[in-house]
Design an enzyme around this catalytic site. Structure first.
Site, PDB file in Angstrom:
ATOM      1  N   LEU A   1       6.820  -0.276   6.231  1.00 55.00           N
ATOM      2  CA  LEU A   1       6.140  -0.639   4.994  1.00 55.00           C
ATOM      3  C   LEU A   1       4.731  -1.100   5.344  1.00 55.00           C
ATOM      4  O   LEU A   1       4.546  -1.884   6.274  1.00 55.00           O
ATOM      5  CB  LEU A   1       6.912  -1.763   4.298  1.00 55.00           C
ATOM      6  CG  LEU A   1       6.303  -2.384   3.041  1.00 55.00           C
ATOM      7  CD1 LEU A   1       6.180  -1.350   1.935  1.00 55.00           C
ATOM      8  CD2 LEU A   1       7.161  -3.556   2.569  1.00 55.00           C
TER       9      LEU A   1
ATOM     10  N   PHE B   1       9.670   4.822   8.322  1.00 48.95           N
ATOM     11  CA  PHE B   1       9.835   3.893   9.435  1.00 48.95           C
ATOM     12  C   PHE B   1       9.098   2.576   9.234  1.00 48.95           C
ATOM     13  O   PHE B   1       9.106   1.733  10.113  1.00 48.95           O
ATOM     14  CB  PHE B   1       9.372   4.547  10.741  1.00 48.95           C
ATOM     15  CG  PHE B   1      10.179   5.753  11.101  1.00 48.95           C
ATOM     16  CD1 PHE B   1      11.396   5.630  11.747  1.00 48.95           C
ATOM     17  CD2 PHE B   1       9.736   7.029  10.764  1.00 48.95           C
ATOM     18  CE1 PHE B   1      12.157   6.739  12.059  1.00 48.95           C
ATOM     19  CE2 PHE B   1      10.489   8.149  11.079  1.00 48.95           C
ATOM     20  CZ  PHE B   1      11.707   8.000  11.727  1.00 48.95           C
TER      21      PHE B   1
ATOM     22  N   VAL C   1       0.836  -1.208   0.000  1.00 50.03           N
ATOM     23  CA  VAL C   1       0.000   0.000   0.000  1.00 50.03           C
ATOM     24  C   VAL C   1       0.865   1.249   0.000  1.00 50.03           C
ATOM     25  O   VAL C   1       0.618   2.206  -0.722  1.00 50.03           O
ATOM     26  CB  VAL C   1      -0.948   0.016   1.217  1.00 50.03           C
ATOM     27  CG1 VAL C   1      -1.674   1.354   1.324  1.00 50.03           C
ATOM     28  CG2 VAL C   1      -1.958  -1.122   1.121  1.00 50.03           C
ATOM     29  N   GLY C   2       1.904   1.256   0.832  1.00 49.34           N
ATOM     30  CA  GLY C   2       2.740   2.450   0.914  1.00 49.34           C
ATOM     31  C   GLY C   2       3.997   2.196   1.712  1.00 49.34           C
ATOM     32  O   GLY C   2       4.079   1.266   2.513  1.00 49.34           O
TER      33      GLY C   2
ATOM     34  N   LYS D   1       1.302  -3.001   9.078  1.00 49.66           N
ATOM     35  CA  LYS D   1       2.477  -2.121   9.005  1.00 49.66           C
ATOM     36  C   LYS D   1       3.665  -2.809   9.661  1.00 49.66           C
ATOM     37  O   LYS D   1       3.618  -3.156  10.838  1.00 49.66           O
ATOM     38  CB  LYS D   1       2.188  -0.787   9.710  1.00 49.66           C
ATOM     39  CG  LYS D   1       3.372   0.183   9.735  1.00 49.66           C
ATOM     40  CD  LYS D   1       2.984   1.477  10.456  1.00 49.66           C
ATOM     41  CE  LYS D   1       4.127   2.461  10.536  1.00 49.66           C
ATOM     42  NZ  LYS D   1       3.749   3.707  11.240  1.00 49.66           N
TER      43      LYS D   1
ATOM     44  N   ASP E   1       1.854  16.102  13.260  1.00 51.90           N
ATOM     45  CA  ASP E   1       2.191  15.869  11.851  1.00 51.90           C
ATOM     46  C   ASP E   1       0.931  15.680  11.020  1.00 51.90           C
ATOM     47  O   ASP E   1       0.873  14.843  10.132  1.00 51.90           O
ATOM     48  CB  ASP E   1       3.097  14.635  11.727  1.00 51.90           C
ATOM     49  CG  ASP E   1       3.724  14.523  10.334  1.00 51.90           C
ATOM     50  OD1 ASP E   1       3.961  15.583   9.708  1.00 51.90           O
ATOM     51  OD2 ASP E   1       3.971  13.400   9.883  1.00 51.90           O
TER      52      ASP E   1
END
Length: 358
Positions: free
Chosen positions: A33, A31, A26-27, A49, A141
């Site tokens: 994947l 820090f 996905v992205g 993740k 953030d």
């Protein structure tokens, strides 16, 4: 013991329990994947993740521990929630969360948003921030790519890896520049929950206009662009700048008058302009709060004071100033993971609190 299976994703080994199948990338972040997967237990799609090398340095171990603690603590409809966590035989850590189809960044780059979607998205952002801030947490953030959206337009704030305690002496540059509050750029300290309100104001403007409000090329250019629209900060704000170099720089800039936001957002409602003006204020203490924003006329179609909860308890930040070796962070992390599974097992009706088979 859980059975683990391995897969290669972008040259990275994903080592996950057999509970999850059909891994798809996905992205990739600095820090970790992220892959989508199918949860065989619930028959739901999830996001998995992988935290890269969580125990390689004390700084990374602490960051991972902080993200885990936050994901465990924050339970709200507009905040991403943890559905599983495990450590693989290779000692990588995997967070499993809900999978939402897209994020606000992708939506904004694909098509203009209609008014009712802008209102509903902003309402959910502020509803989530009200809860997060009440827990004593600052996201730090907030940006469109950290705001996940599904096909029903349900919205969830994610990526709390940078989040910190509400601390009057916060330091450093943390958020993506376009959405960064001026007090972070100007002082490098003394900032609080108001930085998230500024970021949300920038996101609000981007939803209305279809492009970033303050697309600075660097920190100096970023501040200059902000003053072109909002004018020179008032003296009482300038005088809070701690760095002498920054103070000299700000005082050397030509004086600028605030421009009416109406000139830039000609098609926006008066109530939208009013709310944005209350969010994009130089003085953090004069910025509208998330709770106040929820009561604003612009969000009236969705506002429900009986369904905008706050956190039941403050987040425990006692670990945050600790300077500990990797092995200690690892033990603390194992303890948190065991606690998570014991609580989840208890909620599932397993009286002995044992970890259910994955």
């Amino acid at each position: 013991m859980a059975e683990f299976v391995r897969a290669q994703i972008f040259g990275t080994t994903f080592e996950i329990t057999s509970r999850y199948s059909d891994l798809q990338p996905v992205g990739m972040g600095a820090f970790g994947l992220v892959c989508s997967a199918r949860d065989q237990l619930t028959n739901q799609n999830v996001a998995v993740k992988k935290i890269m090398k969580p125990f390689s340095t004390p700084v990374l171990a602490k960051r991972t521990y902080r993200e885990l603690k936050l994901l465990k603590h924050l339970r709200h409809e507009n905040v991403i929630s943890l559905s599983d966590i495990f450590i693989s035989p290779l000692e990588d850590i995997y967070f499993v969360t809900e999978l939402l189809g897209t994020d606000l960044h992708r939506l904004l780059t694909s098509r203009p948003l209609e008014k009712q979607f802008i209102q509903y998205f902003l309402y959910q952002i502020m509803r989530g921030l009200k809860y997060v801030h009440s827990a004593g947490v600052v996201h730090r953030d907030l940006k469109p790519s950290n705001i996940l959206v599904n096909e029903n337009c349900d919205l969830k704030i994610c990526d709390f890896g940078l989040a910190r305690i509400q601390d009057p002496q916060m330091t450093g540059y943390v958020s993506t520049r376009y959405y960064r509050a001026p007090e972070i750029m100007l002082t490098w300290q003394k900032y609080d929950v108001e930085v998230d309100i500024w970021s949300a104001g920038c996101i609000f403007a981007e939803m209305l206009d279809g492009k970033p409000l303050f697309p600075g090329k660097d920190h100096v250019n970023q501040f200059s662009i902000i003053t072109e629209l909002l004018g020179t900060p008032p003296d009482d704000v300038i005088n809070t700048i701690a760095s002498e170099n920054t103070l000299r720089f700000v005082k050397s800039l030509p004086k600028r008058e605030r421009q009416p936001l109406r000139n830039k957002f000609r098609n926006a409602d008066d109530s939208a302009i009013d709310l944005m003006e209350r969010m994009l204020v130089f003085d953090p203490k004069k910025r509208i709060t998330a709770a106040e924003a929820l009561s604003h006329d612009y969000l009236a179609p969705y506002h429900d004071p009986t369904d905008e909860p706050v956190a039941e308890e403050k987040f425990d930040w006692s670990f945050n100033d600790a300077d500990l070796p990797v092995d200690t962070w690892k033990i603390m992390m194992y303890s948190e993971i065991l606690d998570y599974h014991n609580v989840e097992a208890g909620a599932s009706g397993l009286e002995d609190g044992s970890v259910p088979a994955q």
